[in-house]
Motif scaffolding. Sequence first.
Motif, PDB file in Angstrom:
ATOM      1  N   MET A  77       0.825  -1.207   0.000  1.00  0.00           N
ATOM      2  CA  MET A  77       0.000   0.000   0.000  1.00  0.00           C
ATOM      3  C   MET A  77       0.860   1.259   0.000  1.00  0.00           C
ATOM      4  SD  MET A  77      -3.180  -0.855  -0.159  1.00  0.00           S
ATOM      5  CE  MET A  77      -4.027   0.618   0.379  1.00  0.00           C
ATOM      6  N   GLN A  78       1.996   1.217   0.680  1.00  0.00           N
ATOM      7  CA  GLN A  78       2.884   2.381   0.681  1.00  0.00           C
ATOM      8  C   GLN A  78       3.427   2.647  -0.709  1.00  0.00           C
ATOM      9  OE1 GLN A  78       3.698   4.619   3.100  1.00  0.00           O
ATOM     10  NE2 GLN A  78       2.050   3.640   4.267  1.00  0.00           N
ATOM     11  N   GLY A 108       0.455   3.806  -2.660  1.00  0.00           N
ATOM     12  CA  GLY A 108       0.055   5.139  -2.221  1.00  0.00           C
ATOM     13  C   GLY A 108       1.029   6.201  -2.675  1.00  0.00           C
ATOM     14  N   THR A 110      -5.872   2.708   3.400  1.00  0.00           N
ATOM     15  CA  THR A 110      -4.772   1.817   3.806  1.00  0.00           C
ATOM     16  C   THR A 110      -5.024   1.226   5.192  1.00  0.00           C
ATOM     17  OG1 THR A 110      -3.201   3.097   2.474  1.00  0.00           O
ATOM     18  CG2 THR A 110      -2.295   1.674   4.202  1.00  0.00           C
ATOM     19  N   ALA A 120      -7.705  -1.271   4.986  1.00  0.00           N
ATOM     20  CA  ALA A 120      -7.160  -2.475   4.352  1.00  0.00           C
ATOM     21  C   ALA A 120      -6.299  -3.273   5.337  1.00  0.00           C
ATOM     22  CB  ALA A 120      -6.347  -2.094   3.124  1.00  0.00           C
TER      23      ALA A 120
END
Length: 607
Positions: A24-25, A28, A185, A188
């Motif tokens: 996700m990082q 993102g 995030t 999630a």
Amino acid sequence: MRRLFKTIQWKIVVIYMLLILLAMQFIGAYFAREVESYYINNFSEALNAQASLLASLLEGDLRTRESKEESVEQMRVDIDNLINNLVKINGANVQVIDQTGTVLSTTEDRSIIGQRTSQPEVTVALLGTRSESMRIDPRTGARVKVLVLPIKGDQIVYGAVYMVASMEGTYNTIRKMNGILASGTMIALLITAGLGFVLAKTITKPVKEMTRQARSVADGDFNSHVRIYGTDEIGQLGMAFNHMTRRLQEAISLQEEEREKLAGILSNMSDGVIATSRDGQIILMNRAAEEMLQVKMENLISKRRTLPELLGLPPEDEMPLHRQTEPLFIEMLLPNREEVILRVTFTPLQHDSGKRGGIIAVVADVTEQQQMEHQRREFVANVSHELRTPLTTIKSYVEALLDGAVEEKELSNRFLRVTMSETERMIRLVNDLLQLSRFDSQGVRLHCKEVDMNQMLRYAVDRFSMFGEQQEVALDLEIPEALPSVYIDPDAINQVLDNLLSNAIKYTPQSGRVVVHAQHLRQQERVQISITDTGIGIPSRDLKRIFERFYRVDKARSRGQGGTGLGLAIARELVQAHGADIEIASEWNVGTTVTFWVPSFRGGSAG
């Protein structure tokens, strides 16, 4: 907490969350960068479009102003209307500057209209080059976009459009998008944590059950089994574990049966068995070996005793026992001061790898066998000697008679008397041997009945009174007036008395004394008879062997007295056959006392 994160379940959850967080990082960061680039580019393109449209529209007004020399005030009104209709919607601050650098119109501070601007971007734009930059507004601290476009036509620059638009709205939108992304995030991650926990539980639950089952198996519990949740790899592992548990239970049961069989065999073996480790230390000993050597296996193991130390053998480096192929005969002195002879057979053990292991020693007590073998050899030698001596004498005298001594009557009679005496001696020897042989093969057969012991003892003394007078030995009888009746075989006890009285008189020197004594032991219900002499006595070292066959203390003197060396052996056999016992006490050159007892009469049965 640290212990919690050492479990596989939490490791899976944490790793799963870290993977999702990392993904996700990356997503993102890429998304934020693209969104920021999109909005900034979109803002710049819109601002450029507006500036270009405004510049194109203003070109006509500025050109008309130069050609028609329209009034400045009317032009400014037209420019203000144009700016208000096209640009102010986006909140941008606009300045319209003529080719001399004078501000013709503005949407912000109208006090600067008619003044010349000193902005370097404007100077560059009046030279025909557009300028675009980002800066911080010193008054508000907000980020602004500065765009300066030249107003030109036919390669002539008529002026410039100076636009300053705040970008905080765009950046607020970007921040909102990033916040939405961060919230997504987190959601999630929470969903991932829940799903990871469920997934990890489905993996670790069977593993935990197998762990518990493994501990149970280690503790000896084979009854429970691992629950199978599916046919996947973990399910197959559980089925394999259950199969392994069943096979292990069967193997351990079989091993226990074999161990019990081996323990039973070792416990009931008459021979001792001792097992050692590779370094010679004792690790196993059966009960027969403990009784034989009068030791305890626990003491030997705790003291780390070795087999050579136990058996009194040289150290292993001096006498390798694993190379000893023949049995060893070892004489040992046990803790109770008893001497034994042991036959020890050594069997080395070999590992599958070929390395030398421990040693199995089988120990047998052959003391009695060796003693019997010694007695047998001594018995054969004694019989041979006892028969050879009279036979040699008889042969010598017969040869003398054949050589002519028969012609001399007195000499021949003396030779014949000697021959008769030796013959009778051989007959007594053979009769005694036959009697002992019958005892060994058939046992002593008694014909017991009630007998008056007073009368039997008096009769025995009367029988040997003449022999005592000949030997100049006093024979006395010391008994109570009335002894109880005894339950015995009279012929057997008479033979015992004859042997004991004969020995007492023969081995008592002249002027000596032999006393026959009897007493009634009421509590034991027996009658005890003792025969005491003042003879030469028996050394203490010979007392324990005095009842052995053919054993004599002074062999030369015994043969001179005409004894066979079997009288005491026969007497003991006859007394013990009555369920009684006989013993002897003596002191050298003082005298000897032989004592035996017989059961008193109790209504016709032996006591």
